[in-house]
Scaffold this motif. Structure first.
Motif, PDB file in Angstrom:
ATOM      1  N   ILE A 107       0.851  -1.184   0.000  1.00  0.00           N
ATOM      2  CA  ILE A 107       0.000   0.000   0.000  1.00  0.00           C
ATOM      3  C   ILE A 107       0.893   1.241   0.000  1.00  0.00           C
ATOM      4  N   SER A 108       0.276   2.397  -0.166  1.00  0.00           N
ATOM      5  CA  SER A 108       1.022   3.649  -0.116  1.00  0.00           C
ATOM      6  C   SER A 108       1.170   4.116   1.325  1.00  0.00           C
ATOM      7  N   LYS A 109       2.080   5.067   1.559  1.00  0.00           N
ATOM      8  CA  LYS A 109       2.234   5.614   2.901  1.00  0.00           C
ATOM      9  C   LYS A 109       0.988   6.392   3.318  1.00  0.00           C
ATOM     10  N   VAL A 110       0.278   6.968   2.346  1.00  0.00           N
ATOM     11  CA  VAL A 110      -0.969   7.687   2.647  1.00  0.00           C
ATOM     12  C   VAL A 110      -1.996   6.708   3.222  1.00  0.00           C
ATOM     13  N   THR A 111      -2.123   5.539   2.571  1.00  0.00           N
ATOM     14  CA  THR A 111      -3.052   4.519   3.068  1.00  0.00           C
ATOM     15  C   THR A 111      -2.597   3.991   4.419  1.00  0.00           C
ATOM     16  N   LEU A 112      -1.290   3.811   4.594  1.00  0.00           N
ATOM     17  CA  LEU A 112      -0.766   3.357   5.879  1.00  0.00           C
ATOM     18  C   LEU A 112      -1.149   4.336   6.989  1.00  0.00           C
ATOM     19  N   ASN A 113      -1.042   5.629   6.723  1.00  0.00           N
ATOM     20  CA  ASN A 113      -1.410   6.632   7.724  1.00  0.00           C
ATOM     21  C   ASN A 113      -2.883   6.540   8.084  1.00  0.00           C
ATOM     22  N   LYS A 114      -3.728   6.194   7.111  1.00  0.00           N
ATOM     23  CA  LYS A 114      -5.150   5.997   7.402  1.00  0.00           C
ATOM     24  C   LYS A 114      -5.339   4.799   8.321  1.00  0.00           C
ATOM     25  N   TYR A 115      -4.575   3.735   8.048  1.00  0.00           N
ATOM     26  CA  TYR A 115      -4.653   2.556   8.911  1.00  0.00           C
ATOM     27  C   TYR A 115      -4.210   2.884  10.330  1.00  0.00           C
ATOM     28  N   VAL A 116      -3.167   3.703  10.449  1.00  0.00           N
ATOM     29  CA  VAL A 116      -2.677   4.112  11.764  1.00  0.00           C
ATOM     30  C   VAL A 116      -3.772   4.867  12.513  1.00  0.00           C
ATOM     31  N   LYS A 117      -4.462   5.774  11.828  1.00  0.00           N
ATOM     32  CA  LYS A 117      -5.546   6.525  12.451  1.00  0.00           C
ATOM     33  C   LYS A 117      -6.677   5.602  12.892  1.00  0.00           C
ATOM     34  N   GLN A 118      -6.893   4.526  12.144  1.00  0.00           N
ATOM     35  CA  GLN A 118      -7.970   3.589  12.457  1.00  0.00           C
ATOM     36  C   GLN A 118      -7.602   2.625  13.573  1.00  0.00           C
ATOM     37  N   GLY A 119      -6.295   2.498  13.871  1.00  0.00           N
ATOM     38  CA  GLY A 119      -5.913   1.632  14.985  1.00  0.00           C
ATOM     39  C   GLY A 119      -4.769   0.682  14.730  1.00  0.00           C
ATOM     40  N   LEU A 120      -4.111   0.761  13.563  1.00  0.00           N
ATOM     41  CA  LEU A 120      -2.905  -0.037  13.344  1.00  0.00           C
ATOM     42  C   LEU A 120      -1.882   0.349  14.401  1.00  0.00           C
TER      43      LEU A 120
END
Length: 252
Positions: A133-146
């Motif tokens: 995935i992209s780093k942008v998508t990773l940051n979304k995952y982090v916000k969601q609880g990764l």
């Protein structure tokens, strides 16, 4: 762990329920928790350097101690202790870690933090590459609880989280744990604005206003990937709770 020791635990638990002894059940719950704690530190020392927990002891009400749910949990954890020596993969470790953390909060614990070995942590770019995935998508995952470790100047992702994100059930559980911690780390106002943004992202993604409108009669158990369903549902419930705080209901 040796089977004869586990058999002693099991016998004591059965005795506690037979005698309706909260003292025995409190003792065995604490003993099983501590054994899991030290097994994780010992067997997974290549991943975890320490586990920090709030020093206050568990204060379990009798109705919880004698509940079927707690009895099933104790027996489940005895089985996990018996099998723990055979856990080797990142996914197996991740499931154990998440379930243990989830149980800690279920027992009334207030704060638990896993401290990882430095070489067990991935940079955001390495984590994004591993997930394709992209780093942008990773940051979304982090916000969601990764799960991530914030070292003030940069974030790092524990390796197990990469495999957990590929498992719909455990990725949701990881997110639920992360979201449950946020009220302890943020003011209601800060969390309100964050929830508003996350709800808006889901509404834009699906072109609808609510989780009910989007998924209708479906539920998470009938979906191949229920991540958005559970996330949206949790956010709506959290928004209701935040508005309750704002209205002063929590203070009454």
């Amino acid at each position: 762990m040796q089977k004869n020791v586990l058999d002693q635990f099991s016998s004591s638990i059965q005795s506690g329920y037979a005698q309706k002894s909260d003292v025995i059940l409190e003792k065995e719950t604490d003993t099983i928790f501590k054994n899991l704690f030290f097994c994780i530190l010992t067997l997974f020392s290549d991943k975890v350097s320490s586990i920090k927990v709030d020093p206050k002891p568990f204060n379990l009400p009798k109705e919880y101690l004698f509940s079927d749910k707690h009895k099933k949990n104790l027996n489940k954890w005895l089985q996990r202790l018996e099998d723990i020596d055979d856990l080797h993969s990142e996914l197996e470790f991740g499931k154990l870690k998440i379930d243990f953390e989830y149980w800690y909060y279920e027992l009334g614990g207030e704060s638990i933090q896993f401290v990882y070995q430095e070489d067990y942590l991935l940079t955001p770019q390495a984590a994004a590459d591993a997930l394709s995935i992209s780093k942008v998508t990773l940051n979304k995952y982090v916000k969601q609880g990764l799960e991530y470790i914030d070292n003030q100047t940069h974030k790092r992702i524990p390796k197990y989280a990469i495999e957990i994100m590929k498992d719909p059930i455990y990725s949701i559980r990881m997110q639920q744990i992360a979201q449950s911690k946020k009220p302890l780390q943020q003011t209601p106002e800060d969390r309100y604005h964050e929830v508003i943004q996350e709800l808006a992202d889901l509404q834009l993604k699906y072109g609808t206003q609510t989780v009910q409108e989007t998924f209708g009669e479906y539920n998470g158990d009938s979906m191949d990937d229920p991540t958005d369903y559970y996330r949206w549902k949790d956010l709506q419930e959290e928004m209701t709770e935040i508005l309750g705080w704002h209205g002063g209901k929590k203070d009454q």
